[in-house]
Design a protein around this motif. Structure first.
Motif, PDB file in Angstrom:
ATOM      1  N   ALA A  72       0.842  -1.202   0.000  1.00 21.11           N
ATOM      2  CA  ALA A  72       0.000   0.000   0.000  1.00 21.11           C
ATOM      3  C   ALA A  72       0.876   1.251   0.000  1.00 21.11           C
ATOM      4  O   ALA A  72       0.590   2.237  -0.696  1.00 21.11           O
ATOM      5  N   ASN A  73       1.976   1.212   0.768  1.00 23.73           N
ATOM      6  CA  ASN A  73       2.870   2.374   0.835  1.00 23.73           C
ATOM      7  C   ASN A  73       3.569   2.647  -0.490  1.00 23.73           C
ATOM      8  O   ASN A  73       3.981   3.784  -0.756  1.00 23.73           O
ATOM      9  N   LEU A  74       3.730   1.609  -1.314  1.00 17.82           N
ATOM     10  CA  LEU A  74       4.288   1.843  -2.650  1.00 17.82           C
ATOM     11  C   LEU A  74       3.412   2.819  -3.420  1.00 17.82           C
ATOM     12  O   LEU A  74       3.915   3.679  -4.150  1.00 17.82           O
ATOM     13  N   TYR A  75       2.091   2.677  -3.255  1.00 20.30           N
ATOM     14  CA  TYR A  75       1.199   3.643  -3.906  1.00 20.30           C
ATOM     15  C   TYR A  75       1.228   4.981  -3.188  1.00 20.30           C
ATOM     16  O   TYR A  75       1.396   6.032  -3.821  1.00 20.30           O
ATOM     17  N   TYR A  76       1.040   4.962  -1.876  1.00 21.12           N
ATOM     18  CA  TYR A  76       0.965   6.221  -1.143  1.00 21.12           C
ATOM     19  C   TYR A  76       2.202   7.093  -1.389  1.00 21.12           C
ATOM     20  O   TYR A  76       2.090   8.286  -1.656  1.00 21.12           O
ATOM     21  N   ILE A  77       3.378   6.492  -1.295  1.00 23.15           N
ATOM     22  CA  ILE A  77       4.613   7.258  -1.467  1.00 23.15           C
ATOM     23  C   ILE A  77       4.897   7.510  -2.940  1.00 23.15           C
ATOM     24  O   ILE A  77       5.319   8.604  -3.327  1.00 23.15           O
ATOM     25  N   GLY A  78       4.664   6.487  -3.770  1.00 20.96           N
ATOM     26  CA  GLY A  78       4.912   6.658  -5.207  1.00 20.96           C
ATOM     27  C   GLY A  78       4.039   7.748  -5.794  1.00 20.96           C
ATOM     28  O   GLY A  78       4.534   8.607  -6.559  1.00 20.96           O
ATOM     29  N   ALA A  79       2.763   7.747  -5.478  1.00 27.12           N
ATOM     30  CA  ALA A  79       1.863   8.783  -5.994  1.00 27.12           C
ATOM     31  C   ALA A  79       2.260  10.158  -5.455  1.00 27.12           C
ATOM     32  O   ALA A  79       2.175  11.169  -6.179  1.00 27.12           O
ATOM     33  N   ALA A  80       2.705  10.204  -4.198  1.00 29.42           N
ATOM     34  CA  ALA A  80       3.138  11.480  -3.612  1.00 29.42           C
ATOM     35  C   ALA A  80       4.364  12.026  -4.335  1.00 29.42           C
ATOM     36  O   ALA A  80       4.441  13.220  -4.637  1.00 29.42           O
ATOM     37  N   LEU A  81       5.330  11.155  -4.617  1.00 32.09           N
ATOM     38  CA  LEU A  81       6.533  11.582  -5.340  1.00 32.09           C
ATOM     39  C   LEU A  81       6.184  12.095  -6.734  1.00 32.09           C
ATOM     40  O   LEU A  81       6.703  13.137  -7.185  1.00 32.09           O
ATOM     41  N   MET A  82       5.321  11.362  -7.421  1.00 29.70           N
ATOM     42  CA  MET A  82       4.932  11.767  -8.777  1.00 29.70           C
ATOM     43  C   MET A  82       4.142  13.070  -8.755  1.00 29.70           C
ATOM     44  O   MET A  82       4.332  13.947  -9.607  1.00 29.70           O
ATOM     45  N   ALA A  83       3.251  13.208  -7.762  1.00 28.10           N
ATOM     46  CA  ALA A  83       2.453  14.434  -7.666  1.00 28.10           C
ATOM     47  C   ALA A  83       3.328  15.637  -7.342  1.00 28.10           C
ATOM     48  O   ALA A  83       3.123  16.737  -7.872  1.00 28.10           O
ATOM     49  N   ALA A  84       4.322  15.424  -6.468  1.00 32.17           N
ATOM     50  CA  ALA A  84       5.221  16.528  -6.093  1.00 32.17           C
ATOM     51  C   ALA A  84       6.078  16.984  -7.268  1.00 32.17           C
ATOM     52  O   ALA A  84       6.612  18.104  -7.248  1.00 32.17           O
ATOM     53  N   ALA A  85       6.220  16.122  -8.280  1.00 32.98           N
ATOM     54  CA  ALA A  85       6.992  16.483  -9.470  1.00 32.98           C
ATOM     55  C   ALA A  85       6.175  17.313 -10.455  1.00 32.98           C
ATOM     56  O   ALA A  85       6.712  17.824 -11.436  1.00 32.98           O
ATOM     57  N   VAL A  86       4.863  17.452 -10.197  1.00 33.78           N
ATOM     58  CA  VAL A  86       3.992  18.292 -11.025  1.00 33.78           C
ATOM     59  C   VAL A  86       3.991  19.695 -10.415  1.00 33.78           C
ATOM     60  O   VAL A  86       3.554  19.868  -9.270  1.00 33.78           O
ATOM     61  N   PRO A  87       4.497  20.691 -11.122  1.00 33.71           N
ATOM     62  CA  PRO A  87       4.628  22.039 -10.536  1.00 33.71           C
ATOM     63  C   PRO A  87       3.343  22.568  -9.899  1.00 33.71           C
ATOM     64  O   PRO A  87       3.386  23.162  -8.811  1.00 33.71           O
ATOM     65  N   GLN A  88       2.213  22.359 -10.556  1.00 38.79           N
ATOM     66  CA  GLN A  88       0.944  22.850 -10.020  1.00 38.79           C
ATOM     67  C   GLN A  88       0.639  22.219  -8.667  1.00 38.79           C
ATOM     68  O   GLN A  88       0.261  22.903  -7.710  1.00 38.79           O
ATOM     69  N   TYR A  89       0.818  20.900  -8.560  1.00 38.89           N
ATOM     70  CA  TYR A  89       0.548  20.198  -7.313  1.00 38.89           C
ATOM     71  C   TYR A  89       1.548  20.601  -6.238  1.00 38.89           C
ATOM     72  O   TYR A  89       1.190  20.774  -5.067  1.00 38.89           O
ATOM     73  N   ALA A  90       2.823  20.713  -6.629  1.00 41.84           N
ATOM     74  CA  ALA A  90       3.858  21.086  -5.663  1.00 41.84           C
ATOM     75  C   ALA A  90       3.588  22.474  -5.083  1.00 41.84           C
ATOM     76  O   ALA A  90       3.772  22.710  -3.882  1.00 41.84           O
ATOM     77  N   ALA A  91       3.137  23.387  -5.936  1.00 45.38           N
ATOM     78  CA  ALA A  91       2.846  24.748  -5.472  1.00 45.38           C
ATOM     79  C   ALA A  91       1.674  24.739  -4.490  1.00 45.38           C
ATOM     80  O   ALA A  91       1.698  25.424  -3.456  1.00 45.38           O
ATOM     81  N   LEU A  92       0.654  23.959  -4.800  1.00 44.61           N
ATOM     82  CA  LEU A  92      -0.499  23.864  -3.900  1.00 44.61           C
ATOM     83  C   LEU A  92      -0.097  23.266  -2.554  1.00 44.61           C
ATOM     84  O   LEU A  92      -0.555  23.716  -1.496  1.00 44.61           O
TER      85      LEU A  92
END
Length: 278
Positions: free
Chosen positions: A206-226
């Motif tokens: 489950a943490n593979l998704y939780y952390i993996g999705a977080a890493l990928m989302a943080a790499a999106v400038p819009q999401y990182a800014a929010l």
């Protein structure tokens, strides 16, 4: 009338017998069924994130997640897919002479690798296709905050919560194994996983998704800014931070699953055979 359940001894024997097939499965089949299991668990994790991201009360959020996430293990059980955490009890099969230590390690490596691929595929699709756009990106912020929090967890806490988690997951696998009908199998898998989610224990897949999705989302400038605007500390959310969580959680999951498997095997197989000889 035929009973719709197995006794504890029959349940352990049934798991051991099923393990023979798992240990002898071809590498391609093992990997693909591992991908399926990883994707199923990741979809369950994505579902709980989506259901709870707007809930501010912790008790309510945990309860909602606990009611939804367990269907993931139920689907793993009924599809016969290869989930690493459930396979942590496979030493039972080796002790019964149904396989070798080499086959066990092969199963663990390939099922874990498949689980990684499946979870990362779901994470990539969720992030890349805009599933985290809910409520103007609030779901993305929640996903990043959750992943960063897991990366900041201490080794001892992650390890201990990993033990407790897989003790319950493997109890769910065994309970599902004790039923002869689909309803019983699903219910057997459901309740122990409900407990682990409600308590906030740590599951490596489950943490593979939780952390993996977080890493990928943080790499999106819009999401990182929010996330930055929301005060999320992004510093722990790195590949090193991911490893700092996944390594102790995985080790804890192995200890929890292996410990339960050995206990059940000793009490319901080895000890009973000794008593029968007397």
């Amino acid at each position: 009338m035929e009973r719709l359940y197995l006794t504890p001894g029959e349940m352990v024997a049934a798991y051991s017998a099923a393990g023979r097939g798992k240990l002898r499965r071809s590498a391609a089949s093992l990997l693909l069924l591992g991908v399926l299991a990883g994707a199923i668990i990741a979809l369950a994790a994505a579902t709980t994130n989506t259901a709870s991201y707007g809930i501010t009360d912790t008790w309510t959020a945990r309860t909602v997640c606990a009611l939804l996430f367990p269907f993931g293990l139920g689907l793993v059980v009924v599809t016969g897919s290869e989930l690493f955490t459930g396979n942590c009890m496979l030493p039972i099969t080796v002790l019964d002479g149904g396989g070798t230590a080499g086959q066990l390690l092969r199963n663990w490596v390939l099922s874990y690798a498949g689980n990684i691929l499946g979870a990362m595929l779901v994470a990539a699709l969720c992030v890349g296709c805009g599933q985290l756009d809910y409520s103007s990106g609030a779901l993305a912020v929640y996903t990043i905050r959750l992943g960063a929090g897991k990366c900041a967890m201490s080794f001892g806490k992650a390890f201990g919560l990993g033990i407790l988690c897989n003790l319950l997951v493997c109890l769910g696998v065994m309970a599902a194994n004790s039923a002869k009908d689909t309803t019983g199998r699903l219910l057997g898998a459901y309740l122990p996983v409900c407990f682990f989610v409600l308590c906030g224990f740590e599951h490596c897949i489950a943490n593979l998704y939780y952390i993996g999705a977080a890493l990928m989302a943080a790499a999106v400038p819009q999401y990182a800014a929010l996330a930055a605007e929301a005060g999320v500390d992004l510093a722990p959310l790195t590949l090193a931070g991911a490893a700092a969580n996944l390594i102790p959680v995985t080790l804890g999951n192995i200890v929890g699953g292996l410990g339960l498997g050995l206990l059940l095997w000793y009490c319901h197989t080895k000890a009973e055979k000794k008593e029968a000889v007397r």
